[in-house]
Scaffold this motif. Structure first.
Motif, PDB file in Angstrom:
ATOM      1  N   GLN A 208      29.172  76.362  57.723  1.00  0.00           N
ATOM      2  CA  GLN A 208      28.230  77.447  58.031  1.00  0.00           C
ATOM      3  C   GLN A 208      27.844  78.211  56.766  1.00  0.00           C
ATOM      4  O   GLN A 208      27.711  79.441  56.779  1.00  0.00           O
ATOM      5  CB  GLN A 208      28.799  78.395  59.082  1.00  0.00           C
ATOM      6  N   ILE A 209      27.678  77.477  55.666  1.00  0.00           N
ATOM      7  CA  ILE A 209      27.219  78.073  54.414  1.00  0.00           C
ATOM      8  C   ILE A 209      25.707  77.920  54.379  1.00  0.00           C
ATOM      9  O   ILE A 209      25.181  76.837  54.666  1.00  0.00           O
ATOM     10  CB  ILE A 209      27.853  77.365  53.195  1.00  0.00           C
ATOM     11  N   GLY A 210      25.012  78.985  54.027  1.00  0.00           N
ATOM     12  CA  GLY A 210      23.558  78.888  53.998  1.00  0.00           C
ATOM     13  C   GLY A 210      22.915  80.022  53.226  1.00  0.00           C
ATOM     14  O   GLY A 210      23.575  80.795  52.532  1.00  0.00           O
ATOM     15  N   ILE A 211      21.607  80.079  53.375  1.00  0.00           N
ATOM     16  CA  ILE A 211      20.782  81.124  52.778  1.00  0.00           C
ATOM     17  C   ILE A 211      20.277  81.962  53.941  1.00  0.00           C
ATOM     18  O   ILE A 211      19.744  81.419  54.916  1.00  0.00           O
ATOM     19  CB  ILE A 211      19.592  80.507  52.015  1.00  0.00           C
ATOM     20  N   HIS A 212      20.455  83.277  53.844  1.00  0.00           N
ATOM     21  CA  HIS A 212      20.031  84.128  54.954  1.00  0.00           C
ATOM     22  C   HIS A 212      19.536  85.478  54.460  1.00  0.00           C
ATOM     23  O   HIS A 212      19.745  85.856  53.307  1.00  0.00           O
ATOM     24  CB  HIS A 212      21.148  84.300  55.986  1.00  0.00           C
ATOM     25  N   GLY A 213      18.898  86.196  55.367  1.00  0.00           N
ATOM     26  CA  GLY A 213      18.451  87.553  55.073  1.00  0.00           C
ATOM     27  C   GLY A 213      19.536  88.557  55.419  1.00  0.00           C
ATOM     28  O   GLY A 213      20.701  88.203  55.597  1.00  0.00           O
ATOM     29  N   LEU A 214      19.117  89.807  55.522  1.00  0.00           N
ATOM     30  CA  LEU A 214      20.055  90.878  55.840  1.00  0.00           C
ATOM     31  C   LEU A 214      20.141  91.171  57.334  1.00  0.00           C
ATOM     32  O   LEU A 214      21.156  91.673  57.799  1.00  0.00           O
ATOM     33  CB  LEU A 214      19.641  92.172  55.132  1.00  0.00           C
TER      34      LEU A 214
END
Length: 183
Positions: free
Chosen positions: A136-142
């Motif tokens: 569950q590693i990723g790029i995300h917002g706030l």
């Protein structure tokens, strides 16, 4: 060989979800020292997102689930969650074979886990997300998280965090299969 053909046919029929091949010219370069992300088209940088956040314990070799380290390496965007609590979430194909190879040599995973990760990578699938190496590693917002905390420290559990405006900007460039290099 027959297994690969069978898997390919199942993906074509839509019976197995696969990681699509995105525009090969567009890719992301995440610099964990400069805390920036470059959106690249070939060798040309088309946009830079500054002041990103990474794992609380920095970037490097991820030793186990929950170590709050952002893993280094080459990944693909394996899935997209448009309704994430973090506004949007672009899941990375972590762990990859390189991570699994290191972990197997150090006794952190067994051969079955290694082979499962290797099969996923070779067939364009999402690797298992429940190994000792984490997932569950990723790029995300706030989402609704505090912008001032984001600006003042690395705060994630290993992900790459952008502001909500930045994640919206990023969404026009990326899709499943987009290459992400984290250095």
């Amino acid at each position: 060989m027959l297994n690969k053909i069978f898997i390919f046919l199942l993906m074509c029929l839509g019976l197995i979800p696969s990681i699509s091949i995105a525009n090969p010219d567009v890719w992301l370069l995440v610099d964990t020292e400069k805390l920036s992300m470059e959106i690249k088209k070939g060798d040309k940088t088309v946009a830079v997102l500054n002041n990103i956040a990474i794992g609380r314990n920095g970037a490097g070799e991820k030793n186990h689930r929950g170590d709050d380290v952002t893993p280094l390496g080459n990944f693909r965007i394996g899935w997209i969650n448009e309704s994430s609590n973090f506004r949007k979430f672009y899941g990375l194909t972590y762990p990859n074979v390189e991570h699994a190879d290191n972990a197997l040599k150090k006794g952190k995973i067994n051969l079955d886990t290694y082979e499962s990760i290797a099969r996923a990578q070779s067939s364009g699938q999402i690797p298992p997300q429940d190994t000792n190496l984490g997932g569950q590693i990723g790029i995300h917002g706030l989402g609704s998280a505090n912008l001032s905390i984001h600006k003042s420290m690395n705060w994630t559990h290993g992900c790459i965090a952008l502001t909500n405006d930045q994640i919206d900007q990023l969404s026009q460039w990326v899709e499943k299969g987009t290459l992400v290099t984290v250095k």
